[in-house]
Design an enzyme around this catalytic site. Sequence first.
Site, PDB file in Angstrom:
ATOM      1  CG  ASP A 306      30.844 -41.462  -4.395  1.00 23.28           C
ATOM      2  OD1 ASP A 306      31.053 -42.217  -5.001  1.00 23.28           O
ATOM      3  OD2 ASP A 306      31.731 -40.941  -3.638  1.00 23.28           O
ATOM      4  CG  ASP A 343      25.775 -50.512  16.459  1.00 21.61           C
ATOM      5  OD1 ASP A 343      26.369 -50.162  16.237  1.00 21.61           O
ATOM      6  OD2 ASP A 343      25.067 -51.587  15.821  1.00 21.61           O
ATOM      7  CD  GLU A 347      24.309 -48.175   9.572  1.00 24.86           C
ATOM      8  OE1 GLU A 347      24.905 -48.036  10.362  1.00 24.86           O
ATOM      9  OE2 GLU A 347      24.830 -48.232   8.209  1.00 24.86           O
ATOM     10  CG  PHE A 377      30.532 -54.916  12.971  1.00 19.71           C
ATOM     11  CD1 PHE A 377      29.607 -55.896  12.249  1.00 19.71           C
ATOM     12  CD2 PHE A 377      31.514 -54.285  12.050  1.00 19.71           C
ATOM     13  CE1 PHE A 377      29.760 -56.145  10.812  1.00 19.71           C
ATOM     14  CE2 PHE A 377      31.485 -54.433  10.689  1.00 19.71           C
ATOM     15  CZ  PHE A 377      30.581 -55.563  10.226  1.00 19.71           C
ATOM     16  NE  ARG A 382      30.970 -61.788   6.883  1.00 21.79           N
ATOM     17  CZ  ARG A 382      30.306 -62.817   6.060  1.00 21.79           C
ATOM     18  NH1 ARG A 382      29.675 -62.284   5.245  1.00 21.79           N
ATOM     19  NH2 ARG A 382      30.292 -63.842   6.437  1.00 21.79           N
ATOM     20  CG  MET A 383      28.307 -61.491  14.083  1.00 23.65           C
ATOM     21  SD  MET A 383      27.331 -63.034  14.099  1.00 23.65           S
ATOM     22  CE  MET A 383      28.736 -64.064  14.660  1.00 23.65           C
ATOM     23  CE  LYS A 395      22.705 -54.208  15.587  1.00 21.94           C
ATOM     24  NZ  LYS A 395      23.592 -54.270  16.753  1.00 21.94           N
ATOM     25  CG  ASP A 520      34.990 -38.202   1.094  1.00 23.41           C
ATOM     26  OD1 ASP A 520      35.157 -39.187   0.570  1.00 23.41           O
ATOM     27  OD2 ASP A 520      34.047 -38.275   2.119  1.00 23.41           O
TER      28      ASP A 520
END
Length: 686
Positions: A306, A343, A347, A377, A382-383, A395, A520
Site C-alpha cells: 500500500d 482542522d 494535513e 470537512f 470536499r472542503m 480550502k 489492515d
Amino acid sequence: MKETSSKQTSSIFQGEILKQSFKGSFTRLNPLKLIRNPVMLIVEVGAVITTLLTILNIISGASFDFNLQITIWLWFTVLFANFAEAIAESQGKARAESLRKTRNEVIAKKIMKNSEVKEVPAPTLVKNDVVLVEEGELIPSDGDIIEGTSLVDESAITGESAPVIRESGGDKCGVTGGTKILSGTIKVKITVESGKSFLDNMINMVESAKREKTPNEKALEILLIGLTALFITVVITLSTFAGYMGIAITTPILIALLVCLMPTTIGALLPAIGIAGMDRLLQHNVVALSGRAVEAAGDVDVVLLDKTGTITLGNRMATEFIPANGVKTNDMVNASLISSLADETPEGRSIVKLAKKELNIRGSDIKPSAESVFVPFTPESRMSGINTGSSMIRKGSADAIEEFVQNHNENVSDEIKKVVEGISVKGDTPLVVANEKGVMGVIRLKDIVKKGIKNKLQQLRRMGITSIMITGDNALTAASIAAEAGVDDFSANAKPETKLEMIRKYQSDEQQHLVAMIGDGTNDAPALAQADVAVAMSAGTSAAREAANMIDLDSSPSKLLEIVEIGKEILITRGALTTFSIANDVAKYFAIIPAIFAVTYPELGVLNIMGLSTPTSAVLSAVIFNAIIIPLLIPLALRGVKFRSTSSVSELLGLNILIYGVGGLILPFIGIKLIDILITLLGLGG
C-alpha cells in the site's frame, strides 16, 4: 523495537534457560521423540551399540578404553543435537512466559442485553460479547472497538513503550487482550472465543513441541536421509572389502566412521533453525499462524505494498503557499492558517505549522474573533474552513472551490488552473484556498516518501523480488510517488477487487509467483486470504486478521519488508549450514580412512595429510570434532546467517559457498589436528 529484540536474544544464555535446555536434552533421548530427526536417531542407535560393546568388554576383562571414549562422544553428539533444539524452544518458551504474565485473571465488565454491566471472569467471554473497558483497565480479550476512543499501552504484547490510539469506525479499531487502557472509555465487541486470542495463539505456538515442518525443510530432510542411507551402504561395503583384504575393523570404528560421514551437523541443527526462525519473527512481534507462510516468506518474489503508511508516511504535508495574482502572500497564508485552526487532520496541522513559520508567529498570537464559526470537512462538500463575520474562507479540492466561488459570482483564473495542474503532474496534491471574493491561492500538499524505503526496495530487487505499489490515488500522483520511492510497478485508482485480481494474476499457472501483501482494513481481507504471505496489522479489523496468516503486533505497514528478510535469513541459514556440514565430511574422510587401512597398507599413509599421531587418535579426533562442532554452531543457528541485501542472488550464493563451503572444508582439518595433538599429550590416543 531493535533494542527489545536484542535483549530477548541475549536472554537465551541466562542460567534458567540453559538449565531447562540441559534437562530437555536428556528427555529428547526417548527414541519416540528422536524419530522426528532420523539422522540423530541413527547416531543414538550407534551410541547404544557401542555402549553395549563397552559393557561386554568390561565384563570379559578386555580393553575398553577406546570403545568407552567413542561411546561417550557419540552420546555427546546426540545430547548436543538435542540441546540445540531444546535451547531454541526454551527461547520461545521464555517469550511465552513473559506473555503469560499479561494474561492474569482479568475481570471483564460485560454489557448485558438489558444494558446492565456485570463483572465476569475474562475467560468466560465468548465471541460477540460486548465489554466496557475504562481508564487503567486491561482489555480482557481480542475485539473491535464499537464505541469510543482510547490511548492503549501495548508494550506487554509488542515491547514498544509508546502508547497508540485505538478508535471505533476505522481500520484502527482492533484491540488485543492483555493490553492496557491509559485514557478514555471504550466498548469492545469480542471477536474470538475463549482460548483463541492472539495471545493464546502466541503462547501455544511457541510452547508447542510439535512444530510442523515446512516443505523445504521436509525436502532437505529427505536429502539427509538419502545421504545417510548411502553412507550406511558405504560403511557396510567397506567392512566387507576390509574383511576380504584381511583387515579387521571393529564395530565401534565402523560406527564412528558412519557417524562422521553422515550429515550429522545439519541433522542436529535443522530443527533448531526452524524453531529459531519462528522465534525471530516473534522477536519482531510477528505471530506466524502458518508454518507454510514462514517458508513462503523466504521464497516470495512479488510484494504488494500500500502506498499510504507503507511507502509514504501516510500524512500529506503542506510544503508551499502559492498566492494568486494580485493577492499578498501574507494574506493568503493568514487565510490558510485561520481556516485550518480547527482542522485536526495531519494535513490541517501541517498547514498551521508551515503558516506560523512563514508568518513568524507563535500559537498564542493567533486569535480568531469570538463570532468565528469553523466549517468541518465533509465528503459531500470536499472542503472546510471558517466563517468570521461577513467573510467566508474555504480550502479544498479544485473542483469544490471552483463551485464555491461560482456560487459567489466569481471564476477560477487560468493561472490558478495551471498551478493546480502543475502540482498534480508532479504527484503532489493541490489544496485551493478562497473566500467570497475569489481564489486566494493554492497550498501544495506533498505525500512524503519514507526515509530509507527506496534503499529497502532496491535490496529486495537485488534478491529478485518485484515490488508493486497499490494506491487509490490518480495515475499522475501514483507515478510520481512510484518514481521517487523506486518501486518496480504501481497500480493507481485501485479498489479491493483490483488487489485480489492482481494477486490471482501473479499466482496464475502462467506466472507462478509467490505473492506477499500487508493490509489492515476489511476491504483488504479478500486479497489477504488469497496471498501466499498475508500480514494483517493487529490494530486492523478482525476481518483482516482472520484472513491473514501472519499478524504484525506493532501494526507497522512496512513490517512486510522485514518479514521477507527474515524468511530469506531462515533459508540462507539452512543452506549455509547444510553446505558446511557436507564439506566437513571431506576432512573426516582423510582422518579415518587412512587410520583403518594404513597399518596393513603403509602406502596409504600418504592420505594422512594431517599427520595424525596414531590410528586410534585419528578416529577419536574425528568423532570428538564431529560432536563439539554442533554446540559451537548453535549460536549461528539461533541467530541466523545475516541477510546481505547488498548482494544479488548469485553473489549471495557464491559468498555462502565461499564462507561455509570452503570454511567447512578447512576448519575440520585444523580442528581435528588440534584435537589429535591434545589427545596425544593426554595419552588418550593409544
